[in-house]
Design a protein around this motif. Structure first.
Motif, mmCIF file in Angstrom:
data_model
loop_
_atom_site.group_PDB
_atom_site.id
_atom_site.type_symbol
_atom_site.label_atom_id
_atom_site.label_comp_id
_atom_site.label_asym_id
_atom_site.label_seq_id
_atom_site.Cartn_x
_atom_site.Cartn_y
_atom_site.Cartn_z
ATOM 1 N N ARG A 9 0.712 -1.639 0.100
ATOM 2 C CA ARG A 9 -0.066 -0.073 -0.225
ATOM 3 C C ARG A 9 0.744 1.517 -0.222
ATOM 4 O O ARG A 9 0.326 2.261 -0.271
ATOM 5 C CB ARG A 9 -1.089 -0.378 1.161
ATOM 6 C CG ARG A 9 -1.692 -1.038 1.710
ATOM 7 C CD ARG A 9 -2.827 -0.831 2.812
ATOM 8 N NE ARG A 9 -3.383 -2.358 2.631
ATOM 9 C CZ ARG A 9 -5.084 -2.538 3.536
ATOM 10 N NH1 ARG A 9 -4.585 -0.636 5.121
ATOM 11 N NH2 ARG A 9 -5.264 -2.810 3.180
ATOM 12 N N VAL A 17 0.915 1.015 7.500
ATOM 13 C CA VAL A 17 0.791 -0.451 6.931
ATOM 14 C C VAL A 17 1.115 -1.269 5.996
ATOM 15 O O VAL A 17 1.016 0.076 5.113
ATOM 16 C CB VAL A 17 -0.530 -0.711 7.461
ATOM 17 C CG1 VAL A 17 -1.516 -2.054 6.720
ATOM 18 C CG2 VAL A 17 -1.463 -0.610 8.724
ATOM 19 N N VAL A 19 1.477 -3.856 3.476
ATOM 20 C CA VAL A 19 0.828 -4.599 3.350
ATOM 21 C C VAL A 19 -0.312 -4.859 4.082
ATOM 22 O O VAL A 19 0.081 -5.786 5.090
ATOM 23 C CB VAL A 19 1.499 -5.684 2.059
ATOM 24 C CG1 VAL A 19 2.062 -6.360 2.720
ATOM 25 C CG2 VAL A 19 0.713 -6.640 1.182
ATOM 26 N N ARG A 20 -1.392 -5.323 3.648
ATOM 27 C CA ARG A 20 -2.569 -6.210 4.534
ATOM 28 C C ARG A 20 -3.559 -6.948 3.779
ATOM 29 O O ARG A 20 -3.866 -6.937 2.637
ATOM 30 C CB ARG A 20 -3.340 -5.190 5.769
ATOM 31 C CG ARG A 20 -3.834 -5.684 6.417
ATOM 32 C CD ARG A 20 -4.793 -4.315 7.273
ATOM 33 N NE ARG A 20 -5.382 -4.268 8.401
ATOM 34 C CZ ARG A 20 -6.481 -4.758 8.766
ATOM 35 N NH1 ARG A 20 -7.571 -4.555 7.701
ATOM 36 N NH2 ARG A 20 -7.029 -5.156 9.944
ATOM 37 N N THR A 22 -6.938 -9.378 4.797
ATOM 38 C CA THR A 22 -7.855 -10.143 5.419
ATOM 39 C C THR A 22 -8.823 -11.607 5.252
ATOM 40 O O THR A 22 -8.207 -11.490 3.427
ATOM 41 C CB THR A 22 -9.246 -8.895 5.939
ATOM 42 O OG1 THR A 22 -10.001 -9.086 5.233
ATOM 43 C CG2 THR A 22 -8.186 -7.519 6.906
ATOM 44 N N ASN A 32 -5.398 -13.550 8.802
ATOM 45 C CA ASN A 32 -5.226 -12.425 8.219
ATOM 46 C C ASN A 32 -3.438 -12.217 8.583
ATOM 47 O O ASN A 32 -3.336 -12.722 9.804
ATOM 48 C CB ASN A 32 -6.262 -11.461 9.071
ATOM 49 C CG ASN A 32 -7.357 -12.231 9.498
ATOM 50 O OD1 ASN A 32 -8.364 -11.853 8.511
ATOM 51 N ND2 ASN A 32 -7.651 -13.119 10.133
ATOM 52 N N GLU A 34 -0.525 -8.779 8.086
ATOM 53 C CA GLU A 34 -0.350 -7.641 7.186
ATOM 54 C C GLU A 34 1.513 -6.675 8.160
ATOM 55 O O GLU A 34 1.487 -8.119 8.653
ATOM 56 C CB GLU A 34 -0.972 -6.476 8.066
ATOM 57 C CG GLU A 34 -0.542 -6.243 10.099
ATOM 58 C CD GLU A 34 -2.160 -5.295 10.370
ATOM 59 O OE1 GLU A 34 -2.455 -4.355 10.307
ATOM 60 O OE2 GLU A 34 -1.681 -5.429 11.911
ATOM 61 N N ARG A 36 3.526 -4.187 9.396
ATOM 62 C CA ARG A 36 3.789 -3.139 9.521
ATOM 63 C C ARG A 36 4.841 -2.216 9.689
ATOM 64 O O ARG A 36 6.453 -2.973 9.913
ATOM 65 C CB ARG A 36 3.043 -2.517 11.108
ATOM 66 C CG ARG A 36 1.665 -3.038 11.063
ATOM 67 C CD ARG A 36 0.736 -2.791 12.685
ATOM 68 N NE ARG A 36 -1.053 -2.641 12.516
ATOM 69 C CZ ARG A 36 -1.550 -1.886 12.245
ATOM 70 N NH1 ARG A 36 -0.643 -0.281 12.431
ATOM 71 N NH2 ARG A 36 -2.443 -1.983 12.215
ATOM 72 N N CYS A 110 0.290 -11.716 12.009
ATOM 73 C CA CYS A 110 -0.394 -12.734 11.462
ATOM 74 C C CYS A 110 -1.278 -12.705 13.068
ATOM 75 O O CYS A 110 -1.442 -12.463 13.877
ATOM 76 C CB CYS A 110 -0.234 -13.588 11.506
ATOM 77 S SG CYS A 110 -1.528 -15.456 11.529
#
Length: 291
Positions: A9, A17, A19-20, A22, A32, A34, A36, A110
């Motif tokens: 992102r 963040v 990349v993420r 869900t 899920n 991501e 950070r 995770c």
């Protein structure tokens, strides 16, 4: 067609963040994930709710305070190519605040729904077993961070290093059907899986094929730095581009806290040709932690 490739992102050098994805976005039930990025002194406060969670430090150091314990000075490696991993497992209903204590901190988070309670646990490099798997140009290094048998309900986490030009997750294997033998032993678990990619050079890339036995799913994706590839089902081999060391962090969750899988019978024969290991592995070692 189902979306299997998740791009970052934000750019390198930006906090937030990275990349993420869900479970809802992935189109599955549990997993899920991501990444950070925090700069020195920045904090992140979170509550795990009804999920168990794993935090894997990709690079940098942090302090973490929570209502389940406090851990200070966690982490050492500047990036995934600079040493062995640190990680924290946190049970459901844990509130924590994480503070970056290095110039840059990158961590993978995770979280998975759980209905069991397990104690929090710090994973340090000395806890992580290294396995050199495969042979020839299918040699790779696996670091077991949260392996089967770890004190949690569902999460499994391993990181894999594949030298440039080599194949990984090979022979192709799958884990999309829960199967047990006559004794009750799990021979294949039904697992959701993500591949979080990083490379030793910014222009690095890898190719990953994802295909089912009936070829109802058969796609190839090109993964770059900080991309996430989703593996909802099927076989999923990886090829690292020549000249670039490929790293990926696997998070898995599903019908069992297991890595039981089934190899593609069309390609299982290649194991008979493996005579020697690639001398470029291991890429990272425990000795780097004493340096």
């Amino acid at each position: 067609m189902r979306r299997l490739l998740i791009r970052p992102r934000i750019r390198d050098g930006e906090a937030g963040v990275v990349v993420r994805v869900t479970a809802e976005e992935a189109g599955w039930e549990l997993l899920n994930v991501e990444v950070r990025r925090l700069f020195r002194g920045e904090t992140w406060t979170h509550e795990t709710g009804r999920c168990e969670a794993a935090l894997v430090l990709l690079g940098g150091r942090c302090d973490l305070t929570s209502d389940r314990g406090t851990w200070r000075g966690v982490g050492r490696r500047p990036n995934v190519f600079g040493g062995m991993p640190y990680a924290l497992y946190l049970p459901r209903h844990t509130r924590f605040t994480l503070t970056a204590t290095s110039g840059v901190l990158e961590l993978a988070h995770c979280w998975v729904p759980a209905d069991e309670d397990h104690p929090p646990r710090l994973v340090t490099p000395r806890d992580v077993e290294i396995e050199i798997r495969g042979g020839g140009n299918a040699t790779r290094q696996i670091n077991a961070i949260i392996p089967p048998g770890f004190g949690c309900q569902r999460i499994v986490a391993v990181e894999v290093y594949t030298p440039g030009g080599n194949w990984s997750s090979y022979p192709p294997h799958k884990h999309d059907t829960h199967t047990v033998d006559a004794s009750g032993r799990i021979v294949e678990a039904d697992l959701e899986e993500v591949y979080l990619y990083q490379f030793d050079r910014p222009s690095g890339f890898a190719l990953q094929r994802i295909y089912t036995p009936d070829r109802s799913l058969d796609v190839a994706v090109t993964a770059h730095h900080n991309d996430i590839v989703l593996v909802p089902e099927g076989y999923h081999p990886v090829s690292a581009a020549y000249g670039y060391t490929c790293y990926y962090l696997n998070f898995l969750a599903g019908s069992a806290q297991s890595l039981a899988n089934t190899e593609d019978p069309d390609h299982a024969w290649v194991k008979e040709t493996w005579i020697a290991k690639d001398p470029r592995v291991p890429v990272v070692t425990h000795a780097m932690e004493a340096a």
